[in-house]
Design an enzyme around this catalytic site. Structure first.
Site, PDB file in Angstrom:
ATOM      1  N   TRP A  33       0.855  -0.954   0.052  1.00 50.27           N
ATOM      2  CA  TRP A  33      -0.181   0.037  -0.182  1.00 50.27           C
ATOM      3  C   TRP A  33       0.633   1.196  -0.153  1.00 50.27           C
ATOM      4  O   TRP A  33       0.461   2.386  -0.295  1.00 50.27           O
ATOM      5  CB  TRP A  33      -0.993   0.049   1.075  1.00 50.27           C
ATOM      6  CG  TRP A  33      -0.199   0.141   2.522  1.00 50.27           C
ATOM      7  CD1 TRP A  33       0.310  -0.503   3.199  1.00 50.27           C
ATOM      8  CD2 TRP A  33      -0.389   1.388   3.406  1.00 50.27           C
ATOM      9  NE1 TRP A  33       0.863  -0.057   4.429  1.00 50.27           N
ATOM     10  CE2 TRP A  33       0.566   1.055   4.757  1.00 50.27           C
ATOM     11  CE3 TRP A  33      -1.264   2.475   3.281  1.00 50.27           C
ATOM     12  CZ2 TRP A  33       0.272   1.953   5.611  1.00 50.27           C
ATOM     13  CZ3 TRP A  33      -1.207   3.404   4.476  1.00 50.27           C
ATOM     14  CH2 TRP A  33      -0.414   3.291   5.616  1.00 50.27           C
ATOM     15  N   ASP A  34       2.113   1.250   0.186  1.00 46.96           N
ATOM     16  CA  ASP A  34       3.107   2.186   0.264  1.00 46.96           C
ATOM     17  C   ASP A  34       2.777   2.888  -1.221  1.00 46.96           C
ATOM     18  O   ASP A  34       3.039   4.272  -1.190  1.00 46.96           O
ATOM     19  CB  ASP A  34       4.656   1.671   0.169  1.00 46.96           C
ATOM     20  CG  ASP A  34       4.667   0.882   1.480  1.00 46.96           C
ATOM     21  OD1 ASP A  34       3.920   0.196   1.952  1.00 46.96           O
ATOM     22  OD2 ASP A  34       6.120   0.510   1.780  1.00 46.96           O
TER      23      ASP A  34
ATOM     24  N   GLU B 212       1.976  -1.359  13.008  1.00 46.77           N
ATOM     25  CA  GLU B 212       2.136  -3.022  13.160  1.00 46.77           C
ATOM     26  C   GLU B 212       2.666  -3.417  14.531  1.00 46.77           C
ATOM     27  O   GLU B 212       2.621  -4.721  14.497  1.00 46.77           O
ATOM     28  CB  GLU B 212       2.714  -3.466  11.972  1.00 46.77           C
ATOM     29  CG  GLU B 212       2.248  -3.237  10.560  1.00 46.77           C
ATOM     30  CD  GLU B 212       3.176  -3.518   9.511  1.00 46.77           C
ATOM     31  OE1 GLU B 212       2.611  -3.681   8.265  1.00 46.77           O
ATOM     32  OE2 GLU B 212       4.404  -3.650   9.825  1.00 46.77           O
TER      33      GLU B 212
ATOM     34  N   LYS C 134       4.751   2.164  15.890  1.00 44.66           N
ATOM     35  CA  LYS C 134       5.770   1.816  14.983  1.00 44.66           C
ATOM     36  C   LYS C 134       5.750   3.181  13.888  1.00 44.66           C
ATOM     37  O   LYS C 134       6.868   3.670  13.643  1.00 44.66           O
ATOM     38  CB  LYS C 134       5.453   0.618  14.053  1.00 44.66           C
ATOM     39  CG  LYS C 134       6.359   0.162  13.093  1.00 44.66           C
ATOM     40  CD  LYS C 134       6.246  -0.763  12.376  1.00 44.66           C
ATOM     41  CE  LYS C 134       7.176  -1.227  11.157  1.00 44.66           C
ATOM     42  NZ  LYS C 134       6.790  -2.359  10.715  1.00 44.66           N
ATOM     43  N   GLN C 135       4.669   3.583  13.528  1.00 43.31           N
ATOM     44  CA  GLN C 135       4.431   4.664  12.613  1.00 43.31           C
ATOM     45  C   GLN C 135       3.116   5.195  12.536  1.00 43.31           C
ATOM     46  O   GLN C 135       2.295   4.859  13.435  1.00 43.31           O
ATOM     47  CB  GLN C 135       4.746   4.004  11.142  1.00 43.31           C
ATOM     48  CG  GLN C 135       3.427   3.261  10.743  1.00 43.31           C
ATOM     49  CD  GLN C 135       3.661   2.522   9.405  1.00 43.31           C
ATOM     50  OE1 GLN C 135       4.503   1.460   9.401  1.00 43.31           O
ATOM     51  NE2 GLN C 135       3.197   2.996   8.309  1.00 43.31           N
TER      52      GLN C 135
END
Length: 775
Positions: free
Chosen positions: A357-358, A488, A600-601
């Site tokens: 999906w990046d 994640e 994580k992000q």
């Protein structure tokens, strides 16, 4: 963090040879042209630590899945771009001694990646065990002018002896992937032939039966004049080569030019593959190395004219952004809607070269602004062509009636990721596909895409979300259970705010597009209804879900909750972590990570980035100030979103801090993982940090808007955009912003809150005092 790359505006430079850094450099100095690519392996023999890598776009192998515990719905294979024939090989011996930088004394070593003209240059002096010394210069490139062609020039000069050079120029297809799950080699030979100074090798992938013909032609020169030594053909399984011997005098320069071609059965009929390859090789040879190199420079000049970002006052930042842009164009050129962007591009094997999906979330904005609309459109068509597979993926998980779940990881549309918390639960990727369609149409005004392709995808995604939600009698709302959000480090959670938001938005957007088509082209609308077995009651169902969707939030803190129960976690911040704890994914057990509050992000903040116009500044600030201190940024995709939001909040210091984390991520090996390959999709985030962050570029109501600031270390920065047929150059200084229209297309735009009409070939310049330098 490493710091061995020399600062230079247009070059990536390594001086001195350190074998411990070699695999990192192999990634950094990689070459590609969108159709093929290669790591910066040495041409000559190297027995030290290396990851040999040549890759052909679109050619993959379904490597058998390796899992400890099989679950229904798991894919049987992990499709991956595979290591292809090594065409650059040159075995060099000097009076019987092999030139091997792992076995000789190396001095004057220098490696340069010339980004302006698109080639790799390497030079060194080697002293062999016998005491004989040679100097070598090697230059090579993958042509973006003709993306089936590559070439190298290798020159060697004896420094203190007379003797015999023996060189074998070869193509070796007996290769395997480092990430092969069972040590399997993926290629088998179809044909090989050597004709004089030409050599051709055709290989076929097992199972998928892709065929690739790699051809080459060599020319040999002594002090600039072509010579024709006797060539000995070398033929082995999956190997073709030519050996020649030359008596050399001290300081005489011997050069071998090798032009090569890689042609695949994706683009040529298999029976004609070798013949076509011969034609390409012979044409390239007739053109000559210098002419091919000049053609390469001209093609890159066009790329840079459309996409360059010029930074004055900070050479390291200038070098970094050009490196990011260079690698993005080496990875994807948009010529072929069957191709997409792997997180590592052509620079390594991690993530298998597959599509994530990046692409939709991070890469699309770059190509929208720096290339013709057809380039970004092809990224969307790639997903449209895989819609049938996305519907099959959903059916395997129990969904029906044309519901589509796009894969988390794919090569041909089939899911090939086999970690349950990702494969089954990270379903927000569906939202990224839909948002990319919206983002593309918003930017280009290409509403025809919606009619031709987009609505079908949106309906299938909306059908998935309708079936994935369920009604909660307790909450009297629709909920989404058992998911993994962008963070994640949280698995199998309920009501991830970002996922719920994306689901609701997808349903709403699909309805808007459907009703818009009904109003504008009723006949086309009726045709689609029939094709999709679509009943208008579905629109009402979607609207009710949107109205009744549940969003976890904390009214006391005024924030959206990442998911149900997030506040039950121990309320720590990253400041509580010691250096010995980082990175968490290497130092902590997964159980400990899942129980922690660490992120994580960007997760909630990813949603606020996508839909910032729906929230006031204080709402964004409260959520940013709460979640960022808990974010460890252990995804390369994290810093850019935080940089853009910080800029939105007028927090220039943190905006620049996060930009620095992403800009030189690979050049400085920030996460100690560059040897696996570069972070291509993160590189698009670096571009976003400057254009959407520092320049504050947005598209609102069909118009460009800018809300810029100038990082304190920079004297100015400028960049170019393509927007709805207009070509603009934007320059930001401490005095203001200048926007120059380099096309005949006029447009209306905003700088902060002021609207301007910009005529064709005109420019505007503002000197407002609210453009703030960093302190």
């Amino acid at each position: 963090m490493k710091n061995y790359i020399k600062a230079n505006e247009w070059k990536i430079i390594e001086e001195g040879f350190d074998p411990h850094l070699n695999k990192i450099s192999e990634s950094i100095f990689s070459l590609g042209n969108g159709r093929m690519g290669q790591r910066a392996n040495f041409e000559e023999t190297y027995t030290g630590d290396t990851l040999q890598g040549n890759y052909i776009a679109g050619v993959y192998y379904p490597d058998k899945t390796r899992v400890g515990w099989w679950k229904n719905g798991y894919p049987e294979s992990l499709a991956k771009v595979i290591n292809a024939a090594n065409w650059i090989g040159l075995n060099v011996t000097i009076d019987g001694e092999t030139l091997d930088l792992a076995q000789v004394q190396v001095s004057d070593f220098k490696r340069e990646l010339n980004m302006r003209e698109g080639y790799l240059l390497r030079s060194f002096t080697a002293r062999l065990k016998s005491g004989k010394a040679v100097s070598v210069t090697a230059r090579r490139f993958c042509s973006i002018a003709n993306d089936e062609v590559a070439a190298l020039r290798y020159s060697i000069r004896p420094l203190n002896f007379r003797g015999t050079l023996t060189i074998t120029a070869f193509t070796d297809g007996d290769v395997k992937n480092q990430d092969s799950n069972y040590g399997e080699k993926f290629w088998e030979e179809v044909d090989g032939t050597i004709i004089g100074n030409e050599a051709y090798l055709t290989l076929r992938t097992k199972k998928t039966a892709f065929e690739v013909c790699t051809g080459s032609s060599i020319s040999i020169f002594k002090d600039g004049s072509e010579v024709q030594p006797e060539l000995e053909a070398i033929r082995k399984d999956k190997y073709v080569g030519q050996t020649f011997h030359i008596d050399c005098g001290q300081h005489e320069i011997f050069t071998i030019d090798k032009v090569a071609a890689n042609l695949s059965s994706e683009n040529h009929p298999k029976p004609l593959l070798m013949e076509r390859c011969k034609q390409v090789v012979q044409t390239a040879r007739a053109f000559g190395f210098e002419a091919l190199l000049n053609e390469q420079a001209k093609a890159w000049a066009v790329k840079w004219q459309e996409s360059d970002i010029l930074i004055e006052g900070d050479v390291a930042a200038q070098q970094a952004i050009r490196f990011n842009i260079f690698q993005l164009f080496q990875t994807y050129t948009g010529k072929d809607d069957r191709l997409n962007i792997g997180p590592k591009g052509f620079t390594g094997e991690k993530y298998g070269g597959s599509t994530f999906w990046d692409t939709e979330a991070y890469c699309l904005p770059f190509y929208l602004a720096t290339a013709e609309p057809a380039v970004a459109r092809n990224l969307l068509i790639y997903r449209y062509k895989q819609l049938g597979k996305a519907i099959e993926n959903a059916e395997k998980l129990g969904f029906s009636h044309g519901a589509a779940l796009y894969p988390m990881v794919t090569m041909n549309g089939e899911e090939c990721h086999n970690e349950w918390e990702i494969t089954f639960e990270e379903i927000h990727r569906n939202g990224a596909i839909a948002f990319a369609i919206y983002n593309y149409v918003r930017y280009t005004n290409d509403t025809a895409y919606l009619q031709e392709y987009g609505l079908e995808v949106l309906v299938a995604i909306a059908r998935f979300w309708k079936q994935r939600v369920n009604w909660s009698n307790d909450k009297h709302r629709y909920v989404i259970l058992g998911v993994t959000g962008p963070n994640e480090y949280e698995n199998n959670v309920d009501n991830n705010w970002y996922t719920n938001l994306m689901a609701s938005w997808c349903l709403k957007y699909a309805s808007e597009v459907a009703l818009g088509l009904k109003a504008q082209q009723p006949q086309k609308y009726m045709e689609l209804l029939k094709k999709l077995d679509f009943k208008e009651k579905e629109l009402a169902d979607w609207a009710y879900i949107v109205e009744k969707m549940y969003y976890p939030q904390d009214s006391k803190r005024g924030i959206f909750l990442q998911q149900d129960g997030y506040l039950d976690k121990e309320p720590l911040t990253v400041k509580h972590l010691s250096a010995a704890d980082r990175p968490l994914n290497q130092k902590w057990s997964w159980d400990r990570i899942l129980r922690s509050c660490f992120i994580k992000q960007a997760d909630v903040l990813q949603g606020l980035y996508f839909f910032e116009e729906d929230y006031d500044l204080e709402t964004i600030r409260r959520n940013f100030d709460y979640y960022e201190p808990r974010t460890v940024h252990e995804s390369s995709l994290s810093p850019c979103v935080h940089s853009i939001l910080a800029a939105k909040l007028n927090d220039e210091a943190r905006a620049y801090e996060f930009y620095l984390r992403t800009a030189r991520l690979d050049l400085d090996d920030y996460n100690n993982d560059t040897e696996d390959g570069l972070h291509i999709t993160s590189m698009a985030g670096t571009w976003m940090s400057i254009v959407e962050g520092f320049a504050g570029m947005r598209v609102r109501n069909g118009q460009l808007q800018f809300n810029p600031f100038l990082p304190g270390k920079w004297e100015s920065f400028s960049f170019s955009l393509i927007f709805r047929g207009a070509r603009l150059n934007i320059k930001i200084t401490e005095h203001g912003i200048r926007i120059k229209n380099e096309s005949m297309v006029s447009l209306t735009l905003k700088v902060r809150e002021t609207s301007y009409q910009l005529a064709g070939y005109a420019e505007i310049e503002t000197g407002d005092s609210v453009i703030r330098p960093l302190v």
